[in-house]
Enzyme design. Structure first.
Site, PDB file in Angstrom:
ATOM      1  N   GLY A  11       0.833  -1.211   0.000  1.00  0.00           N
ATOM      2  CA  GLY A  11       0.000   0.000   0.000  1.00  0.00           C
ATOM      3  C   GLY A  11       0.862   1.253   0.000  1.00  0.00           C
ATOM      4  O   GLY A  11       1.860   1.313   0.717  1.00  0.00           O
ATOM      5  N   SER A  73       2.685  -7.277  -5.519  1.00  0.00           N
ATOM      6  CA  SER A  73       3.065  -8.199  -6.600  1.00  0.00           C
ATOM      7  C   SER A  73       2.917  -9.660  -6.184  1.00  0.00           C
ATOM      8  O   SER A  73       3.544 -10.103  -5.221  1.00  0.00           O
ATOM      9  CB  SER A  73       4.518  -7.933  -7.009  1.00  0.00           C
ATOM     10  N   ILE A 127       0.833   2.912   6.309  1.00  0.00           N
ATOM     11  CA  ILE A 127       0.074   3.748   7.247  1.00  0.00           C
ATOM     12  C   ILE A 127      -0.275   2.996   8.528  1.00  0.00           C
ATOM     13  O   ILE A 127      -0.624   3.612   9.528  1.00  0.00           O
ATOM     14  CB  ILE A 127      -1.229   4.305   6.612  1.00  0.00           C
ATOM     15  N   ASP A 128      -0.163   1.658   8.507  1.00  0.00           N
ATOM     16  CA  ASP A 128      -0.668   0.868   9.635  1.00  0.00           C
ATOM     17  C   ASP A 128       0.226   0.892  10.882  1.00  0.00           C
ATOM     18  O   ASP A 128      -0.235   0.567  11.975  1.00  0.00           O
ATOM     19  CB  ASP A 128      -0.845  -0.603   9.207  1.00  0.00           C
ATOM     20  N   ARG A 253      -5.252   7.033   3.047  1.00  0.00           N
ATOM     21  CA  ARG A 253      -3.923   6.765   2.495  1.00  0.00           C
ATOM     22  C   ARG A 253      -3.398   7.936   1.688  1.00  0.00           C
ATOM     23  O   ARG A 253      -2.210   7.987   1.366  1.00  0.00           O
ATOM     24  CB  ARG A 253      -3.973   5.509   1.619  1.00  0.00           C
TER      25      ARG A 253
HETATM   26  O1  F6P Z   1      -1.594  -1.590   4.633  1.00  0.00           O
HETATM   27  C1  F6P Z   1      -2.222  -0.395   4.360  1.00  0.00           C
HETATM   28  C2  F6P Z   1      -3.688  -0.598   4.131  1.00  0.00           C
HETATM   29  O2  F6P Z   1      -4.269   0.639   3.792  1.00  0.00           O
HETATM   30  C3  F6P Z   1      -4.451  -1.244   5.280  1.00  0.00           C
HETATM   31  O3  F6P Z   1      -4.776  -0.320   6.291  1.00  0.00           O
HETATM   32  C4  F6P Z   1      -5.632  -1.814   4.568  1.00  0.00           C
HETATM   33  O4  F6P Z   1      -6.139  -2.932   5.268  1.00  0.00           O
HETATM   34  C5  F6P Z   1      -5.057  -2.230   3.237  1.00  0.00           C
HETATM   35  O5  F6P Z   1      -3.878  -1.479   3.050  1.00  0.00           O
HETATM   36  C6  F6P Z   1      -5.960  -2.009   2.054  1.00  0.00           C
HETATM   37  O6  F6P Z   1      -5.338  -2.544   0.946  1.00  0.00           O
HETATM   38  P1  F6P Z   1      -5.760  -2.271  -0.555  1.00  0.00           P
HETATM   39  O7  F6P Z   1      -5.392  -0.860  -0.890  1.00  0.00           O
HETATM   40  O8  F6P Z   1      -4.975  -3.244  -1.336  1.00  0.00           O
HETATM   41  O9  F6P Z   1      -7.238  -2.451  -0.607  1.00  0.00           O
END
Ligand code: F6P
Length: 321
Positions: A11, A73, A127-128, A253
């Site tokens: 992410g 990936s 971000i987590d 994000r």
């Molecule tokens: O790891 C960052 C994050 O935004 C998490 O908070 C969330 O669970 C996940 O990525 C969402 O992933 P994606 O953007 O692949 O849906």
């Protein structure tokens, strides 16, 4: 060392661009050129790259996202994928690779090093904030602030209507964004995976809501209960109340990184280049008590089930009062 590759993986996180800029500028001071690998590890498999000069990283610090783009990936997690990536790594004349991402990205980097002898350094960007070996990851501070501002705005309308809002925040399996932004916005209740959700206590809080007040209940996406399920239970018990649900989602994000994230990312970028120049590999940057440190990539696992006690104390003391 003449040429290194940089990629962002997993992410995107606000501050990744500051990190890229710091790597490029620091590397140039050691006469090392940087190649930007596009779309995470996929770019290494497909040989999709850009030259990164000082000029093209000059004004990227205020930008959210990642100028290199990113991906989760799947191909890189197979040996064949990594072999293809290594062929391109060699063809590009790279002497090292810096990977900005989370624990999955680091596992990929470690395998790449072990199988092909590639010099790799990881930089925690998510971000987590759910990684061992660092107090902060790039993007966490910005995400907390973004979520806090969203909750503040929600309060305006919730308060005008005396409504109850269930708000789902990101964080994957960790409740760290939810607890910090929820506390900072004065949420009346916060539900995170690290703490068991007590449904009767939640319903009792809602029952006690003054008639002329709003209520914001933050639910981390990893909580044992689904946000809609919690809202449904509340609606079933209090049909007289206006109860609504908001999933903040990927809004958290985006956005321009905070000063904290820009500086953290810049420090990590500088440390990563210096570590590669020293001939080291298989390490990740981290920040512990304000000091940048390097830790072994394999030690960077998910950091779950831990919320700082002072946050729990605040939650007990201040929520719903
Ligand atoms: O790891 C960052 C994050 O935004 C998490 O908070 C969330 O669970 C996940 O990525 C969402 O992933 P994606 O953007 O692949 O849906």
């Amino acid at each position: 060392m003449k040429r290194i590759g940089i990629l962002t993986s997993g992410g995107d996180a606000p501050g990744m661009n500051s990190c890229i800029r710091s790597i490029v500028i620091t590397a140039l001071q050691y006469q090392i050129n940087c190649i930007g690998i596009l779309n995470g590890y996929n770019g290494l498999i497909q040989r999709a790259t850009i030259e990164l000069s000082q000029k093209n990283v000059k004004h990227i610090m205020p930008l959210g996202g990642t100028i290199l783009k990113t991906s989760r990936s799947k191909d890189f997690f197979s040996y064949e994928g990594r072999q293809k990536a290594f062929e391109n790594y060699r063809a590009l004349g790279l002497d090292g690779l810096i990977v900005i991402g989370g624990d999955g990205s680091f596992r990929g980097a470690k395998a790449f090093q072990d199988e092909f002898g590639v010099a790799v350094i990881g930089i925690p960007g998510t971000i987590d904030n759910d990684l061992l070996g660092t107090d902060y990851t790039i993007g966490y501070d910005t995400a907390i602030n973004t979520a806090m501002h969203a909750l503040d705005q929600l309060r305006d309308t919730a308060q005008s209507h005396n409504r109850v809002f269930f708000v789902e925040l990101m964080g994957h399996d960790a409740g760290l964004i939810a607890i910090r932004s929820g506390l900072a916005a004065g949420a009346e209740d916060i539900h995170i995976p690290e703490i068991k959700t007590d449904i009767p206590a939640l319903l009792e809080k809602i029952r006690q809501k003054p008639i002329d007040e709003s209520m914001i209940i933050v639910v981390s996406e990893g909580d044992e209960y689904d946000t809609f399920e919690l809202a449904k239970q509340a609606k079933d018990n209090f049909p007289e109340l206006e109860i609504k649900t908001l999933i903040l989602g990927h809004l958290q994000r985006g956005g321009s990184p905070t000063a904290f994230d820009r500086l953290l990312a810049s420090r990590f970028g500088l440390a990563a280049v210096k570590t590669l120049v020293e001939g080291k590999s298989g390490l990740a940057t981290g920040i512990i008590n304000g000091q940048v440190q390097m830790i072994a990539l394999q030690k960077v696992e998910k950091h779950l089930n831990y919320v700082k006690p002072h946050l729990l104390e605040l939650m007990d003391a201040l929520c719903s009062r």
